[in-house]
Design a protein around this motif. Structure first.
Motif, PDB file in Angstrom:
ATOM      1  N   LEU A  17       0.844  -1.198   0.000  1.00  0.00           N
ATOM      2  CA  LEU A  17       0.000   0.000   0.000  1.00  0.00           C
ATOM      3  C   LEU A  17       0.880   1.250   0.000  1.00  0.00           C
ATOM      4  O   LEU A  17       1.748   1.412   0.854  1.00  0.00           O
ATOM      5  CB  LEU A  17      -0.896  -0.014   1.244  1.00  0.00           C
ATOM      6  N   VAL A  18       0.664   2.152  -0.965  1.00  0.00           N
ATOM      7  CA  VAL A  18       1.489   3.358  -1.074  1.00  0.00           C
ATOM      8  C   VAL A  18       0.612   4.550  -1.422  1.00  0.00           C
ATOM      9  O   VAL A  18      -0.373   4.422  -2.153  1.00  0.00           O
ATOM     10  CB  VAL A  18       2.607   3.157  -2.125  1.00  0.00           C
ATOM     11  N   ASP A  19       0.962   5.702  -0.896  1.00  0.00           N
ATOM     12  CA  ASP A  19       0.223   6.936  -1.123  1.00  0.00           C
ATOM     13  C   ASP A  19       1.062   7.858  -2.001  1.00  0.00           C
ATOM     14  O   ASP A  19       2.175   8.227  -1.633  1.00  0.00           O
ATOM     15  CB  ASP A  19      -0.070   7.610   0.225  1.00  0.00           C
ATOM     16  N   VAL A  20       0.530   8.232  -3.179  1.00  0.00           N
ATOM     17  CA  VAL A  20       1.281   9.083  -4.103  1.00  0.00           C
ATOM     18  C   VAL A  20       1.587  10.431  -3.480  1.00  0.00           C
ATOM     19  O   VAL A  20       2.687  10.969  -3.634  1.00  0.00           O
ATOM     20  CB  VAL A  20       0.507   9.272  -5.419  1.00  0.00           C
ATOM     21  N   GLY A  41      -0.378  -7.907  -4.695  1.00  0.00           N
ATOM     22  CA  GLY A  41      -0.908  -6.768  -5.413  1.00  0.00           C
ATOM     23  C   GLY A  41      -0.340  -5.442  -4.939  1.00  0.00           C
ATOM     24  O   GLY A  41       0.369  -5.364  -3.926  1.00  0.00           O
ATOM     25  N   LEU A  42      -0.668  -4.396  -5.682  1.00  0.00           N
ATOM     26  CA  LEU A  42      -0.263  -3.029  -5.343  1.00  0.00           C
ATOM     27  C   LEU A  42      -1.515  -2.178  -5.207  1.00  0.00           C
ATOM     28  O   LEU A  42      -2.385  -2.199  -6.082  1.00  0.00           O
ATOM     29  CB  LEU A  42       0.636  -2.460  -6.440  1.00  0.00           C
ATOM     30  N   VAL A  43      -1.610  -1.440  -4.111  1.00  0.00           N
ATOM     31  CA  VAL A  43      -2.711  -0.495  -3.915  1.00  0.00           C
ATOM     32  C   VAL A  43      -2.112   0.908  -3.864  1.00  0.00           C
ATOM     33  O   VAL A  43      -1.253   1.194  -3.031  1.00  0.00           O
ATOM     34  CB  VAL A  43      -3.495  -0.782  -2.618  1.00  0.00           C
ATOM     35  N   VAL A  44      -2.544   1.759  -4.769  1.00  0.00           N
ATOM     36  CA  VAL A  44      -2.037   3.125  -4.845  1.00  0.00           C
ATOM     37  C   VAL A  44      -3.142   4.081  -4.414  1.00  0.00           C
ATOM     38  O   VAL A  44      -4.227   4.093  -5.003  1.00  0.00           O
ATOM     39  CB  VAL A  44      -1.586   3.471  -6.277  1.00  0.00           C
ATOM     40  N   GLN A  45      -2.874   4.877  -3.397  1.00  0.00           N
ATOM     41  CA  GLN A  45      -3.821   5.893  -2.957  1.00  0.00           C
ATOM     42  C   GLN A  45      -3.468   7.205  -3.645  1.00  0.00           C
ATOM     43  O   GLN A  45      -2.330   7.676  -3.553  1.00  0.00           O
ATOM     44  CB  GLN A  45      -3.776   6.045  -1.439  1.00  0.00           C
ATOM     45  N   ALA A  46      -4.421   7.798  -4.343  1.00  0.00           N
ATOM     46  CA  ALA A  46      -4.151   9.016  -5.096  1.00  0.00           C
ATOM     47  C   ALA A  46      -5.427   9.816  -5.266  1.00  0.00           C
ATOM     48  O   ALA A  46      -6.523   9.261  -5.273  1.00  0.00           O
ATOM     49  CB  ALA A  46      -3.572   8.671  -6.469  1.00  0.00           C
ATOM     50  N   ALA A  61       1.719   0.605 -16.214  1.00  0.00           N
ATOM     51  CA  ALA A  61       1.590  -0.005 -17.544  1.00  0.00           C
ATOM     52  C   ALA A  61       2.830  -0.820 -17.909  1.00  0.00           C
ATOM     53  O   ALA A  61       2.763  -1.734 -18.733  1.00  0.00           O
ATOM     54  CB  ALA A  61       1.344   1.071 -18.591  1.00  0.00           C
ATOM     55  N   GLU A  62       3.967  -0.493 -17.287  1.00  0.00           N
ATOM     56  CA  GLU A  62       5.204  -1.235 -17.534  1.00  0.00           C
ATOM     57  C   GLU A  62       5.188  -2.608 -16.865  1.00  0.00           C
ATOM     58  O   GLU A  62       6.043  -3.448 -17.155  1.00  0.00           O
ATOM     59  CB  GLU A  62       6.406  -0.443 -17.013  1.00  0.00           C
ATOM     60  N   LEU A  63       4.215  -2.824 -15.968  1.00  0.00           N
ATOM     61  CA  LEU A  63       4.140  -4.077 -15.204  1.00  0.00           C
ATOM     62  C   LEU A  63       2.760  -4.701 -15.418  1.00  0.00           C
ATOM     63  O   LEU A  63       1.932  -4.747 -14.497  1.00  0.00           O
ATOM     64  CB  LEU A  63       4.385  -3.802 -13.718  1.00  0.00           C
ATOM     65  N   PRO A  64       2.491  -5.221 -16.604  1.00  0.00           N
ATOM     66  CA  PRO A  64       1.137  -5.711 -16.918  1.00  0.00           C
ATOM     67  C   PRO A  64       0.700  -6.899 -16.070  1.00  0.00           C
ATOM     68  O   PRO A  64      -0.502  -7.134 -15.919  1.00  0.00           O
ATOM     69  CB  PRO A  64       1.245  -6.111 -18.399  1.00  0.00           C
ATOM     70  N   GLY A  65       1.637  -7.636 -15.505  1.00  0.00           N
ATOM     71  CA  GLY A  65       1.260  -8.793 -14.694  1.00  0.00           C
ATOM     72  C   GLY A  65       1.000  -8.463 -13.239  1.00  0.00           C
ATOM     73  O   GLY A  65       0.654  -9.355 -12.454  1.00  0.00           O
ATOM     74  N   LEU A  66       1.155  -7.196 -12.849  1.00  0.00           N
ATOM     75  CA  LEU A  66       0.986  -6.795 -11.453  1.00  0.00           C
ATOM     76  C   LEU A  66      -0.453  -6.365 -11.189  1.00  0.00           C
ATOM     77  O   LEU A  66      -0.950  -5.429 -11.822  1.00  0.00           O
ATOM     78  CB  LEU A  66       1.937  -5.636 -11.132  1.00  0.00           C
ATOM     79  N   PRO A  67      -1.164  -7.025 -10.247  1.00  0.00           N
ATOM     80  CA  PRO A  67      -2.525  -6.586  -9.897  1.00  0.00           C
ATOM     81  C   PRO A  67      -2.466  -5.228  -9.198  1.00  0.00           C
ATOM     82  O   PRO A  67      -1.776  -5.079  -8.181  1.00  0.00           O
ATOM     83  CB  PRO A  67      -3.022  -7.676  -8.937  1.00  0.00           C
ATOM     84  N   VAL A  68      -3.142  -4.232  -9.741  1.00  0.00           N
ATOM     85  CA  VAL A  68      -3.088  -2.867  -9.210  1.00  0.00           C
ATOM     86  C   VAL A  68      -4.497  -2.359  -8.942  1.00  0.00           C
ATOM     87  O   VAL A  68      -5.404  -2.522  -9.763  1.00  0.00           O
ATOM     88  CB  VAL A  68      -2.381  -1.915 -10.196  1.00  0.00           C
ATOM     89  N   HIS A  69      -4.662  -1.750  -7.776  1.00  0.00           N
ATOM     90  CA  HIS A  69      -5.931  -1.091  -7.438  1.00  0.00           C
ATOM     91  C   HIS A  69      -5.604   0.348  -7.062  1.00  0.00           C
ATOM     92  O   HIS A  69      -4.731   0.594  -6.227  1.00  0.00           O
ATOM     93  CB  HIS A  69      -6.606  -1.784  -6.256  1.00  0.00           C
ATOM     94  N   VAL A  70      -6.260   1.291  -7.705  1.00  0.00           N
ATOM     95  CA  VAL A  70      -6.075   2.709  -7.387  1.00  0.00           C
ATOM     96  C   VAL A  70      -7.242   3.157  -6.525  1.00  0.00           C
ATOM     97  O   VAL A  70      -8.409   3.048  -6.917  1.00  0.00           O
ATOM     98  CB  VAL A  70      -5.984   3.576  -8.653  1.00  0.00           C
ATOM     99  N   GLU A  71      -6.915   3.656  -5.342  1.00  0.00           N
ATOM    100  CA  GLU A  71      -7.938   4.111  -4.392  1.00  0.00           C
ATOM    101  C   GLU A  71      -7.881   5.624  -4.301  1.00  0.00           C
ATOM    102  O   GLU A  71      -6.842   6.194  -3.966  1.00  0.00           O
ATOM    103  CB  GLU A  71      -7.679   3.474  -3.018  1.00  0.00           C
ATOM    104  N   ARG A  72      -8.973   6.281  -4.606  1.00  0.00           N
ATOM    105  CA  ARG A  72      -9.005   7.742  -4.568  1.00  0.00           C
ATOM    106  C   ARG A  72      -9.162   8.247  -3.144  1.00  0.00           C
ATOM    107  O   ARG A  72      -9.912   7.684  -2.350  1.00  0.00           O
ATOM    108  CB  ARG A  72     -10.142   8.254  -5.441  1.00  0.00           C
ATOM    109  N   PRO A  77     -15.828   5.469   3.101  1.00  0.00           N
ATOM    110  CA  PRO A  77     -14.569   5.534   3.849  1.00  0.00           C
ATOM    111  C   PRO A  77     -13.449   4.819   3.097  1.00  0.00           C
ATOM    112  O   PRO A  77     -13.730   3.933   2.286  1.00  0.00           O
ATOM    113  CB  PRO A  77     -14.927   4.776   5.141  1.00  0.00           C
ATOM    114  N   PRO A  78     -12.174   5.142   3.346  1.00  0.00           N
ATOM    115  CA  PRO A  78     -11.070   4.453   2.673  1.00  0.00           C
ATOM    116  C   PRO A  78     -10.930   3.022   3.179  1.00  0.00           C
ATOM    117  O   PRO A  78     -11.249   2.716   4.325  1.00  0.00           O
ATOM    118  CB  PRO A  78      -9.843   5.285   3.062  1.00  0.00           C
ATOM    119  N   ALA A  79     -10.460   2.130   2.301  1.00  0.00           N
ATOM    120  CA  ALA A  79     -10.254   0.737   2.706  1.00  0.00           C
ATOM    121  C   ALA A  79      -9.044   0.630   3.620  1.00  0.00           C
ATOM    122  O   ALA A  79      -8.084   1.372   3.484  1.00  0.00           O
ATOM    123  CB  ALA A  79     -10.057  -0.132   1.465  1.00  0.00           C
TER     124      ALA A  79
END
Length: 236
Positions: A17-20, A41-46, A61-72, A77-79
């Motif tokens: 989990l990472v926050d931009v 997986g990768l969860v990006v908060q942005a 896009a450089e990592l097509p095999g990586l499951p990514v979820h973008v959380e606004r 409430p945030p997950a």
């Protein structure tokens, strides 16, 4: 010290989990590489209007095999993302001691020189303090295996004598990662001096407190302030 578990907290994590807004694109890039290496997986908060959003999208896009979820950020409430490995900046880490917080998830502080952040040294350094040393060694071993590091340096605080538990730790690492060279540091050396003399891609320390309300242990506190590379705080 018991045998190293192949299924440590890192390998059972659901995502990184990472926050931009906190870590920037550099932190997202590190988090993505870590998630890919661990097979999670990768969860990006942005925010939707974040100027770095396009850069993050290009990176993903450089990592097509990586499951990514973008959380606004404006979603409510945030997950909470149970089991996540959390990536934060040093600035945020300094603002929220102790690192472990209330949910005991492992935390990585992304900082340091570009070579270390890119993982070019092939070295992971584990610092075994008075509390949480076994978890530190497990996580360091997992990252060595996942990211293809060739060397694991092991320091202990206080500095042990030859023939004691540090040698036993080396045997455990050899059993779990036979291709990794284990270097035991048998001389008294500060975290700052160790990372200056022997550059590392990742420093693994305990994020657990010395006792209730006592804050980070000395090595972890020194790593937070002085390490010229990403630092993983083992908190569970």
């Amino acid at each position: 010290m018991t045998a190293l578990a192949h299924g440590s907290a890192l390998t059972t994590a659901t995502c990184v989990l990472v926050d931009v807004r906190d870590c920037g694109v550099t932190g997202v890039r590190w988090a993505a590489a870590c998630a890919e290496a661990l097979g999670i997986g990768l969860v990006v908060q942005a925010a939707g209007n974040d100027p770095a959003h396009a850069e993050v999208a290009a990176l993903v896009a450089e990592l097509p095999g990586l499951p990514v979820h973008v959380e606004r950020h404006d979603c409510s409430p945030p997950a909470r993302w149970e089991g996540a490995l959390v990536v934060i900046s040093r600035q945020q880490a300094l603002a929220m001691p102790p690192i472990a917080g209330g949910d005991c998830r492992d935390v990585v502080v992304v900082r340091g020189n570009p070579a270390a952040i890119a993982g070019r040294f092939g070295v992971v350094t584990a610092v075994l303090d008075s509390v949480g040393g076994e978890g530190v060694l497990q996580r360091a071993t997992t990252l060595c295996r996942a990211r293809g590091a060739t060397r694991l340096r092991v320091l202990s605080r206080p500095c042990p004598k030859p023939g004691d538990s540090l040698d036993a730790a080396a045997d455990l690492v050899h059993a779990a990662c036979p291709d990794v060279i284990v270097e035991l540091v048998h001389v008294p050396r500060s975290v700052a001096e160790e990372t200056r003399l022997f550059p590392s891609d990742l420093l693994v320390v305990s994020g657990r407190e010395r006792g209730p309300g006592e804050g980070l242990q000395p090595a972890a506190r020194a790593a937070l302030h002085h390490a010229p590379c990403p630092v993983l705080f083992s908190c569970s």
